[in-house]
Enzyme design. Sequence first.
Site, PDB file in Angstrom:
ATOM      1  N   GLU A  63      -7.556  26.771  49.321  1.00 56.92           N
ATOM      2  CA  GLU A  63      -7.708  27.255  50.691  1.00 56.92           C
ATOM      3  C   GLU A  63      -9.127  27.002  51.211  1.00 56.92           C
ATOM      4  O   GLU A  63      -9.423  27.301  52.354  1.00 56.92           O
ATOM      5  CB  GLU A  63      -7.337  28.762  50.704  1.00 56.92           C
ATOM      6  CG  GLU A  63      -7.242  29.423  52.040  1.00 56.92           C
ATOM      7  CD  GLU A  63      -8.522  30.142  52.430  1.00 56.92           C
ATOM      8  OE1 GLU A  63      -8.542  30.800  53.468  1.00 56.92           O
ATOM      9  OE2 GLU A  63      -9.543  30.025  51.702  1.00 56.92           O
ATOM     10  N   TRP A  64     -10.005  26.466  50.331  1.00 53.25           N
ATOM     11  CA  TRP A  64     -11.382  26.057  50.640  1.00 53.25           C
ATOM     12  C   TRP A  64     -12.341  27.220  50.867  1.00 53.25           C
ATOM     13  O   TRP A  64     -13.460  27.024  51.338  1.00 53.25           O
ATOM     14  CB  TRP A  64     -11.447  25.122  51.848  1.00 53.25           C
ATOM     15  CG  TRP A  64     -10.358  24.122  51.977  1.00 53.25           C
ATOM     16  CD1 TRP A  64      -9.801  23.389  50.967  1.00 53.25           C
ATOM     17  CD2 TRP A  64      -9.675  23.737  53.170  1.00 53.25           C
ATOM     18  NE1 TRP A  64      -8.811  22.569  51.450  1.00 53.25           N
ATOM     19  CE2 TRP A  64      -8.709  22.765  52.815  1.00 53.25           C
ATOM     20  CE3 TRP A  64      -9.787  24.110  54.503  1.00 53.25           C
ATOM     21  CZ2 TRP A  64      -7.861  22.170  53.743  1.00 53.25           C
ATOM     22  CZ3 TRP A  64      -8.943  23.517  55.432  1.00 53.25           C
ATOM     23  CH2 TRP A  64      -7.997  22.559  55.041  1.00 53.25           C
ATOM     24  N   LYS A 103      -1.216  22.605  42.635  1.00 49.34           N
ATOM     25  CA  LYS A 103      -2.387  22.719  43.512  1.00 49.34           C
ATOM     26  C   LYS A 103      -1.862  22.731  44.942  1.00 49.34           C
ATOM     27  O   LYS A 103      -1.198  21.782  45.377  1.00 49.34           O
ATOM     28  CB  LYS A 103      -3.345  21.549  43.305  1.00 49.34           C
ATOM     29  CG  LYS A 103      -4.540  21.571  44.261  1.00 49.34           C
ATOM     30  CD  LYS A 103      -5.446  20.360  44.030  1.00 49.34           C
ATOM     31  CE  LYS A 103      -6.552  20.301  45.091  1.00 49.34           C
ATOM     32  NZ  LYS A 103      -7.428  19.105  44.901  1.00 49.34           N
ATOM     33  N   ASP A 113      -2.706  22.968  48.859  1.00 49.03           N
ATOM     34  CA  ASP A 113      -3.796  22.729  49.809  1.00 49.03           C
ATOM     35  C   ASP A 113      -3.526  23.393  51.158  1.00 49.03           C
ATOM     36  O   ASP A 113      -2.522  24.098  51.330  1.00 49.03           O
ATOM     37  CB  ASP A 113      -4.017  21.216  49.942  1.00 49.03           C
ATOM     38  CG  ASP A 113      -5.483  20.844  49.996  1.00 49.03           C
ATOM     39  OD1 ASP A 113      -6.286  21.615  50.526  1.00 49.03           O
ATOM     40  OD2 ASP A 113      -5.832  19.752  49.489  1.00 49.03           O
ATOM     41  N   ASP A 139     -14.593  20.736  49.415  1.00 45.80           N
ATOM     42  CA  ASP A 139     -14.541  19.743  48.345  1.00 45.80           C
ATOM     43  C   ASP A 139     -15.931  19.401  47.810  1.00 45.80           C
ATOM     44  O   ASP A 139     -16.892  19.269  48.570  1.00 45.80           O
ATOM     45  CB  ASP A 139     -13.885  18.455  48.839  1.00 45.80           C
ATOM     46  CG  ASP A 139     -12.392  18.621  49.051  1.00 45.80           C
ATOM     47  OD1 ASP A 139     -11.874  19.737  48.841  1.00 45.80           O
ATOM     48  OD2 ASP A 139     -11.747  17.637  49.446  1.00 45.80           O
TER      49      ASP A 139
END
Length: 409
Positions: free
Chosen positions: A203-204, A168, A170, A225
Amino acid sequence: MSTSPTFPCSYCLLLLLLVAALLASSSKSAAAAAADRRSLIANGLGMTPPMGWNSWNHFHCDINEKMIKATADGLVSSGLAKLGYVYVNIDDCWAEKTRDCKGNLRPKKSTFPSGIKAVADYVHSKGLKLGIYSDAGYYTCSKTQPGSLGYEEQDAQTFASWDIDYLKYDNCFNDGSRPTIRYPVMTRALMKTGRPIYISLCEWGDLHPAEWGFNVGNSWRTTNDISDTWESMISKADENEVYAHLARPGGWNDPDMLEVGNGGMTENEYVVHFSLWAISKSPLLLGFDVANATATRAVAHIVGNEEVIRINQDPLGVQAKKTRMMGSREIWAGPISGYRFVVMLLNRADAGDDDTVTAYWDDVGIPAKSLVEVRDVWEHKTLGRAVAGNISATMPPRSCKLYILKPVG
């Protein structure tokens, strides 16, 4: 009588050398292009969405090797591993704040005294896979450990040497450059190790990774999130649905990890949550305390519903979409293999009386005059006769019905 022109042998030799050079250059260019393609995402992973567990939603930074091993044990003893939940993913806060004198990441001695390789060996001995976390920045999001920016090849080699199966990756504390520049560096580094490692781009959704992520990762976050509330969950499903047409085997839209079992939503809300993630072909990464047998039993009927899991893992790999919205009533639908369709009737009203939601065949993509076999996958029942025209259900607010439809006439 005409004669063909003659050329000096030296000229012929020069011509042959020129042709050979051009052919060699063309061959090298093709090889370089092929190598470049391989240097991106060609790991053969993620043909269906990944299933497993991640430490963040329930534990945040309160993690250690004993708990990770207990989680692996819990996945096996509960039967969840047999259903496909095979990734045990360590999120943020596993490493020391600084690298060693050679620039290597160091597992935190106080919480992972045996090292990550030993944890990986234990997880693998259970027939499971181990995931780990890093960041395309100078620090991870907790700011308790270094990120991988500028250390991509070194960290990739470290992860491979530990037999990591999933990363994962971020996006915190970066240098301000575009993720389309930073993320491929780690992808190439991981590919260079020769170890197949699933790459999850966290990468949101900032730079629409669904539009470029397929060449860089096996899945990509489309949202910020999630939290364990109805409002957060349903908004993440909405944001994720926009990119449904870009999901396919090898690359999936990711609206973040599951909150089922963490206590912030009702039973019906968790059923909606799991249903939406399943039909959206999202990664099914559990976020509750799987090592707690009581907690696992409480939600086993949701996260262990094999019929719903099969929808998520369907080899056709098409993400369902909203096909009709009528105020708080919605129809979500999409095709699955075997000339079948999944359809979700959703009452997303926050309060009020029960409401009836109706899906017509043309909402689903089925010819209007078809007779259809209807399977209720939460009730595990097939209707006794084929249905014509539409399917309806009456349900309370914040609840859903989920069906598989198969035209039979």
